[in-house]
Design a protein around this motif. Structure first.
Motif, PDB file in Angstrom:
ATOM      1  N   ASN B  44       0.853  -1.196   0.000  1.00 34.35           N
ATOM      2  CA  ASN B  44       0.000   0.000   0.000  1.00 34.35           C
ATOM      3  C   ASN B  44       0.883   1.238   0.000  1.00 34.35           C
ATOM      4  O   ASN B  44       1.879   1.292   0.701  1.00 34.35           O
ATOM      5  CB  ASN B  44      -0.894   0.005   1.243  1.00 34.35           C
ATOM      6  N   GLU B  89     -10.144   2.525  -7.966  1.00 37.17           N
ATOM      7  CA  GLU B  89     -10.064   1.901  -6.647  1.00 37.17           C
ATOM      8  C   GLU B  89     -11.352   2.217  -5.875  1.00 37.17           C
ATOM      9  O   GLU B  89     -11.907   3.294  -6.025  1.00 37.17           O
ATOM     10  CB  GLU B  89      -8.854   2.492  -5.922  1.00 37.17           C
ATOM     11  N   THR B  90     -11.805   1.287  -5.081  1.00 40.96           N
ATOM     12  CA  THR B  90     -13.032   1.400  -4.273  1.00 40.96           C
ATOM     13  C   THR B  90     -14.308   1.517  -5.112  1.00 40.96           C
ATOM     14  O   THR B  90     -15.383   1.718  -4.564  1.00 40.96           O
ATOM     15  CB  THR B  90     -13.019   2.577  -3.268  1.00 40.96           C
ATOM     16  N   GLN B 147     -19.252  -3.909  -7.061  1.00 40.23           N
ATOM     17  CA  GLN B 147     -18.021  -4.137  -7.806  1.00 40.23           C
ATOM     18  C   GLN B 147     -18.344  -4.654  -9.213  1.00 40.23           C
ATOM     19  O   GLN B 147     -17.694  -4.292 -10.181  1.00 40.23           O
ATOM     20  CB  GLN B 147     -17.167  -5.152  -7.029  1.00 40.23           C
ATOM     21  N   GLU B 166      -7.655  -2.872  -8.252  1.00 42.34           N
ATOM     22  CA  GLU B 166      -8.131  -3.797  -7.221  1.00 42.34           C
ATOM     23  C   GLU B 166      -9.557  -4.274  -7.474  1.00 42.34           C
ATOM     24  O   GLU B 166     -10.459  -4.017  -6.678  1.00 42.34           O
ATOM     25  CB  GLU B 166      -8.007  -3.138  -5.846  1.00 42.34           C
ATOM     26  N   ASP B 169     -11.296  -6.359  -4.647  1.00 43.09           N
ATOM     27  CA  ASP B 169     -11.241  -5.834  -3.289  1.00 43.09           C
ATOM     28  C   ASP B 169     -12.616  -5.945  -2.623  1.00 43.09           C
ATOM     29  O   ASP B 169     -13.614  -5.483  -3.160  1.00 43.09           O
ATOM     30  CB  ASP B 169     -10.796  -4.370  -3.357  1.00 43.09           C
ATOM     31  N   LYS B 176     -14.798 -13.376  -5.942  1.00 45.50           N
ATOM     32  CA  LYS B 176     -13.447 -13.172  -6.474  1.00 45.50           C
ATOM     33  C   LYS B 176     -13.226 -14.089  -7.662  1.00 45.50           C
ATOM     34  O   LYS B 176     -12.692 -13.677  -8.686  1.00 45.50           O
ATOM     35  CB  LYS B 176     -12.415 -13.496  -5.398  1.00 45.50           C
ATOM     36  N   THR B 196      -3.426  -5.245  -7.676  1.00 46.52           N
ATOM     37  CA  THR B 196      -3.966  -6.091  -6.610  1.00 46.52           C
ATOM     38  C   THR B 196      -2.944  -6.146  -5.495  1.00 46.52           C
ATOM     39  O   THR B 196      -1.773  -5.823  -5.688  1.00 46.52           O
ATOM     40  CB  THR B 196      -4.252  -7.510  -7.137  1.00 46.52           C
TER      41      THR B 196
END
Lengths: 238, 323
Positions: B44, B89-90, B147, B166, B169, B176, B196
């Motif tokens: 990170n 991301e997110t 997602q 990601e 995530d 997944k 990732t």
């Protein structure tokens, strides 16, 4: 650009924002002249009193429309989506602005009860009514441009709201004769006070309420909007 | 008009980005070719998302350039953006819209013609399994569905290049797997770059890996090459019959050209490969000759996690060994 415009415009109706805004705007724009402005007792078949209060009502309501334009996108991260779609930044800024402006235009349209009432009771000058509405719409555009720019500065809608309100308040105060008198009483030189007043909204808007549409005043309002939107674009350009 | 696949590549040329005093990304260059799924990994804060944002043109690099399908993302942003799909991301989404409203909006913004719109909507609805939530407001969806909506918006225009930050995530193991299957399905014709921090993901979908550490590329190589960096790569764990345990040490000693060290714990042995070649065949051969009773022979499976941890630790000894 069309997609962003439509999403933004109908976005107001997806949340309670639209309904709260429309009802508060209608109650305020009709109620204030009625009760504070003695609209009925004035015995005047015109909308002067109604329009006089419009910029003051805008002060609180337009920042509410504009505050979420960009700060919401920043906060939720959707800005990253929006700005990686094949839409130029300028188009995105303009599309969002136009959506908000049209929304306020719709709110203005809903005040049609006022001129209709006046027409029922008397014989208003429709040209003056039209120029008043045009002025009100242009003031809305100028304020919304400023609020849109303010909202691009922060991810926090409250800050965006307060910032927008302050900037619009400044524009209103500059041209308000009470404020001018205050400056004069503080021994500010007359030319300076006049100069500052020429930046104000009210000296440009009031003639339109009286039916005088001057080219310079139109340019004033449009240029504020354009300047604010350009600033908005610069802020978002990274 | 879609250009030939050979041009559909994601390229970074000397990308750097500083935020004030902090240099987040330093001189990052790589390319992702069509048919390739490249895993972008790193601790990170290594600068993964910053790099991806520069690739999409969302962030302006301090230095360097990025191109998608041969189109510079800063010089011709609109054309470049037509060619890639991006999942930030997110997975940010417009929560107040329903799934179908949102995807229609994306299609509009992506200039999908109305003739093709219905077909594209049906395709992503099927591929991303969105049938159940099609008319549901996005903010009421579970993380997994969100997602998937994020993925749907990234692939609705069937782009040549995909940049996924990601993508798995916050998903449960089944979800997944679904996302990985989806990526694998699309891998044949697209250039896909996905970041990732789950290393099993690399093994599941990626053919190549780029490791970013403190804003710089530490390695850009095949998964196999990354595994080879593990000091135990090619080594073998052996358990011999207790009666043969003492004799074994001298038998295994004959493997000296292949084995650099033998660790013993009772009747368990660990033979460390000298040049990272698998020594199990040699072990079997000498044991047979010497008549050793082997109860277990297992090649050591080098865990990518361990390579990752070693590489991104200050003062990594794996790098020195290689270099």
């Amino acid at each position: 650009m069309r997609a962003i415009f439509l999403r933004e415009f109908f976005g107001y109706f997806r949340t309670p924002v639209a309904w709260v805004f429309l009802s508060v705007f209608l109650i305020a724009s009709v109620g204030v002249p009625w009760f504070l402005g003695n609209f009925f007792e004035s015995n005047d078949a015109s909308l002067r009193i109604f329009f006089r209060f419009i910029p003051w009502i805008y002060l609180f309501l337009i920042p509410a429309v504009g505050m979420r334009l960009w700060s919401e996108e920043k906060k939720s991260g959707t800005l990253e989506l929006l700005l990686t779609y094949p839409v130029s930044l300028g188009q995105a800024v303009l599309a969002k602005f136009l959506a908000g402006w049209l929304f306020i235009g719709l709110a203005l349209l809903l005040t049609a009860g006022m001129p209709l009432t006046v027409a029922y009771l008397g014989d208003p000058d429709w040209g003056t009514v039209a120029s008043g509405y045009l002025g009100a719409f242009l003031v809305a555009g100028a304020f919304l441009g400023i609020c849109s720019a303010c909202s691009s500065l922060t991810a926090n809608s409250v800050i965006s709201f307060v910032l927008g309100l302050m900037c619009c308040l400044l524009l209103v105060l500059l041209g308000w004769n009470v404020f001018g008198d205050l400056l004069l009483s503080l021994n500010f030189p007359v030319p300076l006070v006049d100069f500052l007043a020429s930046f104000g909204v009210l000296p440009r808007f009031n003639p339109m309420v009286d039916g005088i549409v001057a080219f310079a005043d139109l340019v004033y309002f449009v240029s504020i909007s354009i300047f604010a939107l350009c600033f908005n674009r610069v802020v978002l350009h990274r | 008009m879609s250009a030939p696949h050979s041009t559909a590549r994601i390229e970074a040329n000397g990308l750097s980005k500083s935020f004030g005093e902090i240099q987040a990304v330093r001189n990052v260059s790589f390319s992702v070719n069509p048919g390739e799924v490249v895993g972008f990994i790193g601790p990170n804060g290594a600068g993964k998302s910053t790099t991806l944002r520069m690739l999409t043109g969302f962030l302006r690099p301090s230095e360097g350039s990025a191109s998608i399908a041969g189109i510079d993302v800063l010089k011709h942003p609109i054309q470049a953006r037509l060619r890639f799909g991006y999942l930030p991301e997110t997975g940010p989404l417009y929560g107040e819209m329903t799934v179908v409203e949102f995807l229609r909006f994306v299609a509009g913004a992506r200039r999908i013609r109305s003739v093709e719109l219905d077909g594209d909507l049906i395709r992503v609805r099927k591929v991303c399994h969105l049938e159940k939530v099609w008319h549901q407001t996005i903010e009421t969806l579970s993380k997994g569905y969100r997602q998937r909506v994020g993925l749907a918006q990234a692939i609705i225009h069937d782009p040549d290049c995909l940049i996924l930050d990601e993508p798995t995530d916050g998903l449960d193991p089944n979800q997944k797997q679904e996302v990985r299957d989806l990526v694998n399905e699309m891998a044949a014709e697209k250039a896909i770059l996905l970041s990732t921090h789950i290393l099993e993901e690399l093994e599941a979908v990626c053919s190549r890996v780029i490791l970013l550490h403190q804003g710089e590329i530490l390695l850009d190589e095949s998964l196999e090459a990354m595994r080879k960096r593990h000091p135990l790569f090619g080594s073998v764990k052996i358990r011999v019959a207790p009666a043969d345990a003492d004799r074994s040490l001298s038998v295994f000693g004959k493997l000296e050209p292949f084995v650099e060290r033998i660790d013993r714990q009772g009747d368990h042995f660990l033979l460390r490969s000298r040049d990272k070649r698998n020594v199990s065949d040699a072990v079997l051969a000498v044991s047979k000759d010497a008549g050793l009773a082997l109860l277990e022979v297992a090649p050591v499976i080098p865990r990518l996690e361990e390579v990752f941890q070693e590489l991104t630790r200050p003062q990594s000894k794996f790098i020195e060994e290689q270099g």
